[in-house]
Design a protein around this motif. Structure first.
Motif, short mmCIF file in Angstrom:
data_model
loop_
_atom_site.label_atom_id
_atom_site.label_comp_id
_atom_site.label_asym_id
_atom_site.label_seq_id
_atom_site.Cartn_x
_atom_site.Cartn_y
_atom_site.Cartn_z
N VAL A 335 42.47 26.86 30.28
CA VAL A 335 42.91 25.97 31.36
C VAL A 335 41.76 25.11 31.87
O VAL A 335 41.90 23.90 32.01
CB VAL A 335 43.53 26.78 32.53
N GLY A 336 40.61 25.72 32.18
CA GLY A 336 39.47 24.93 32.64
C GLY A 336 38.91 25.42 33.95
O GLY A 336 38.22 26.43 34.01
N SER A 337 39.21 24.73 35.04
CA SER A 337 38.64 25.06 36.34
C SER A 337 39.35 26.26 36.96
O SER A 337 40.51 26.55 36.64
CB SER A 337 38.74 23.87 37.29
N VAL A 338 38.66 26.92 37.89
CA VAL A 338 39.26 28.07 38.56
C VAL A 338 40.44 27.64 39.43
O VAL A 338 41.46 28.34 39.50
CB VAL A 338 38.22 28.84 39.39
N ASP A 339 40.32 26.48 40.10
CA ASP A 339 41.41 26.05 40.98
C ASP A 339 42.66 25.68 40.19
O ASP A 339 43.78 26.02 40.57
CB ASP A 339 40.96 24.86 41.83
N ARG A 340 42.47 24.99 39.08
CA ARG A 340 43.64 24.65 38.27
C ARG A 340 44.29 25.91 37.72
O ARG A 340 45.52 26.03 37.68
CB ARG A 340 43.23 23.72 37.12
N THR A 341 43.48 26.86 37.31
CA THR A 341 44.02 28.13 36.78
C THR A 341 44.80 28.86 37.86
O THR A 341 45.87 29.43 37.59
CB THR A 341 42.88 28.99 36.23
N ALA A 342 44.29 28.86 39.08
CA ALA A 342 45.00 29.50 40.18
C ALA A 342 46.34 28.82 40.44
O ALA A 342 47.37 29.49 40.62
CB ALA A 342 44.15 29.47 41.45
N VAL A 355 51.62 35.94 34.76
CA VAL A 355 50.56 35.88 33.77
C VAL A 355 49.26 36.30 34.42
O VAL A 355 49.13 36.33 35.65
CB VAL A 355 50.43 34.46 33.16
N GLY A 356 48.27 36.62 33.59
CA GLY A 356 47.00 37.09 34.12
C GLY A 356 45.93 36.02 34.09
O GLY A 356 45.55 35.56 33.01
N PRO A 357 45.42 35.57 35.24
CA PRO A 357 44.32 34.60 35.24
C PRO A 357 42.97 35.29 35.03
O PRO A 357 42.74 36.39 35.52
CB PRO A 357 44.41 33.98 36.64
N LEU A 358 42.09 34.64 34.29
CA LEU A 358 40.73 35.14 34.11
C LEU A 358 39.76 34.08 34.62
O LEU A 358 39.84 32.91 34.24
CB LEU A 358 40.45 35.42 32.64
N PHE A 359 38.84 34.51 35.48
CA PHE A 359 37.88 33.61 36.10
C PHE A 359 36.46 34.06 35.79
O PHE A 359 36.22 35.23 35.46
CB PHE A 359 38.07 33.60 37.62
N PRO A 360 35.46 33.16 35.91
CA PRO A 360 34.06 33.58 35.81
C PRO A 360 33.78 34.64 36.87
O PRO A 360 34.38 34.59 37.95
CB PRO A 360 33.28 32.29 36.10
N PRO A 361 32.94 35.65 36.58
CA PRO A 361 32.07 35.75 35.40
C PRO A 361 32.70 36.43 34.19
O PRO A 361 32.00 36.65 33.19
CB PRO A 361 30.91 36.59 35.94
N ALA A 362 33.99 36.79 34.27
CA ALA A 362 34.63 37.41 33.11
C ALA A 362 34.70 36.44 31.93
O ALA A 362 34.77 36.86 30.77
CB ALA A 362 36.03 37.90 33.48
N VAL A 363 34.71 35.14 32.24
CA VAL A 363 34.72 34.09 31.22
C VAL A 363 33.68 33.06 31.62
O VAL A 363 33.21 33.04 32.77
CB VAL A 363 36.12 33.44 31.09
N PRO A 364 33.28 32.15 30.72
CA PRO A 364 32.24 31.17 31.07
C PRO A 364 32.71 30.21 32.17
O PRO A 364 33.91 29.96 32.35
CB PRO A 364 32.02 30.40 29.76
N ILE A 365 31.75 29.66 32.91
CA ILE A 365 32.06 28.63 33.91
C ILE A 365 32.71 27.44 33.20
O ILE A 365 32.22 26.97 32.17
CB ILE A 365 30.78 28.20 34.64
N GLY A 366 33.82 26.98 33.75
CA GLY A 366 34.58 25.92 33.11
C GLY A 366 35.56 26.42 32.07
O GLY A 366 36.30 25.63 31.48
N GLY A 367 35.58 27.73 31.85
CA GLY A 367 36.45 28.31 30.83
C GLY A 367 37.50 29.23 31.39
O GLY A 367 37.96 30.16 30.70
N ALA A 368 37.91 29.02 32.66
CA ALA A 368 38.97 29.84 33.23
C ALA A 368 40.23 29.70 32.39
O ALA A 368 40.49 28.65 31.79
CB ALA A 368 39.23 29.43 34.67
N ARG A 369 41.02 30.76 32.35
CA ARG A 369 42.16 30.78 31.42
C ARG A 369 43.23 31.75 31.88
O ARG A 369 43.04 32.53 32.81
CB ARG A 369 41.66 31.20 30.05
N LEU A 370 44.34 31.69 31.20
CA LEU A 370 45.39 32.68 31.36
C LEU A 370 45.29 33.67 30.21
O LEU A 370 45.00 33.29 29.08
CB LEU A 370 46.78 32.02 31.31
N ARG A 371 45.53 34.93 30.52
CA ARG A 371 45.64 35.94 29.47
C ARG A 371 47.07 36.43 29.45
O ARG A 371 47.58 36.95 30.45
CB ARG A 371 44.68 37.10 29.70
N LEU A 372 47.72 36.26 28.32
CA LEU A 372 49.10 36.70 28.15
C LEU A 372 49.11 37.98 27.35
O LEU A 372 48.60 38.00 26.22
CB LEU A 372 49.93 35.63 27.44
N GLY A 373 49.67 39.04 27.92
CA GLY A 373 49.82 40.29 27.20
C GLY A 373 51.24 40.39 26.66
O GLY A 373 52.19 40.57 27.42
#
Length: 399
Positions: A335-342, A355-373
């Motif tokens: 997704v990209g930014s933490v705010d957009r992911t939220a 869905v599960g959002p992942l934010f830094p520091p679990a992922v790189p800065i600028g690399g926020a994402r959704l994790r789908l199980g």
């Protein structure tokens, strides 16, 4: 109270999300359906929610057989461990589960931990010592890094899934100390598999110990569910397997499988094991039941899960969604930014998709994402709906 700049930044972000009504974390579940793939949330809406934030990959935790064995375990042994396991909290159920886990992975022995995180910390903090070198994949789970840092050993990070870089670093690490290579079987924030066939070759050529965390891969992957190492044909070359019951095995807790000598050393010296009470009998009963179910239904459940995961990956790619290197039942959506992911996470939740959002520091800065199980319980209609809703949410929330 004064906090560090990093912590202040986290709190400011949380406050901003709350003010913007897009806080995406800690959804409160009020009810589950016949599987954990369908729930209701305490959100003021009666709409049922389809869950793509679950790690109940094989859909075992709501099975009647599992629940009945939980009840039987509580009736026999009560609700909790009685003391630390060394002096009063080790039951015959715990003993049976250790034997079951060891047999399942084809290793001589196994040891139970209160969590998968403690299994990694306990194993690595015991196996490595000052003078050793631990080589860890750049994208390994944080619990692996925590375990290594407790050892006093020299930690070296190799580029993600890069056996050639690992080989170079092992050449430089020649010396009297032990060398330990540690990787995740399935990377939970990136969705790809470790290149274990090549990594096992490199480790063997250098006489290094190979440790694989099969937390997200044990149960779903491999011809008989033994994980990524089995799927890639190197299970017999893995020295230590760590994992958790909280994903595919319907419960909670962690485990380590290895030689009898390694397990005996962990049992008597691992601080993460000795200074914590053991698993409650209910958790042990649930996992024992899960292994019994998988003896009979494992192939069918794995096939259904693989089919569902393949469909979701293929359809999201066709819709132009960036799922990076997702290769199994953990599907990431960049997704990209933490705010957009939220915002995307909350929009999807409001539309009945968790869905599960992942934010830094679990992922790189600028690399926020959704994790789908993905789970074996998802229906074709639920998968199609996810494929409709996710691209739309991404399109409607600006970068």
């Amino acid at each position: 109270m004064d906090f560090s700049p990093a912590l202040n930044n986290v709190l400011q972000t949380v406050n901003r999300w709350r003010q913007d009504d897009c806080y995406p974390l800690f959804p409160v579940i009020t009810e589950t359906g016949d599987t954990t793939a369908r729930i209701r949330l305490a959100s003021g809406s009666e709409r049922p929610v389809t869950v793509f934030a679950s790690a109940d990959y094989l859909s075992l935790s709501r099975l009647e057989q599992v629940r009945q064995e939980v009840i039987a375990a509580v009736e026999r042994f009560g609700t909790g461990a009685y003391a630390t396991q060394a002096v009063g909290g080790f039951t015959t159920l715990h003993q049976e589960l250790e034997k079951t886990v060891a047999s399942y992975f084809g290793k001589p022995a196994a040891l139970l931990f209160p969590t998968g995180m403690q299994a990694n910390i306990g194993a690595l903090a015991t196996l490595a010592r000052a003078g050793d070198t631990v080589l860890t994949d750049h994208l390994n789970h944080g619990s692996i890094t925590m375990g290594v840092r407790l050892t006093g050993a020299h930690m070296v990070t190799f580029r993600h899934n890069n056996p050639r870089h690992l080989n170079e670093l092992l050449n430089r690490a020649a010396g009297p100390g032990r060398r330990i290579v540690v990787v995740d079987g399935l990377f939970s924030a990136d969705g790809d598999l470790a290149t274990l066939d090549e990594i096992a070759d490199v480790a063997r050529n250098h006489g290094a110990v190979l440790v694989v965390d099969e937390a997200h891969s044990a149960g779903p992957l491999g011809a008989t569910g033994r994980g990524a190492a089995e799927q890639l044909g190197v299970l017999d070359r893995v020295d230590v397997i760590t994992g958790t019951f909280s994903k595919a095995f319907a419960s909670t807790g962690g485990f380590v499988c290895a030689s009898e000598q390694v397990v005996d050393a962990l049992r008597h010296t691992a601080v993460a094991y000795l200074l914590s009470l053991g698993l409650p009998p209910a958790a042990v009963g649930a996992s024992l039941a899960a292994f019994k179910v998988l003896e009979k239904e494992g192939d069918e459940r794995r096939e259904r899960l693989a089919r569902n995961a393949r469909y979701l990956r293929e359809q999201l790619r066709e819709e132009g969604v960036d799922i990076a290197g997702s290769a199994a039942h953990v599907v990431v959506v960049l997704v990209g930014s933490v705010d957009r992911t939220a915002r995307v996470t909350r929009r999807l939740r409001d539309e009945g998709l968790l869905v599960g959002p992942l934010f830094p520091p679990a992922v790189p800065i600028g690399g926020a994402r959704l994790r789908l199980g993905v789970t074996a319980a998802h229906t074709e209609e639920e998968l199609r709906r996810a494929v409709r809703l996710i691209p739309r949410a991404l399109a409607e929330e600006p970068a």
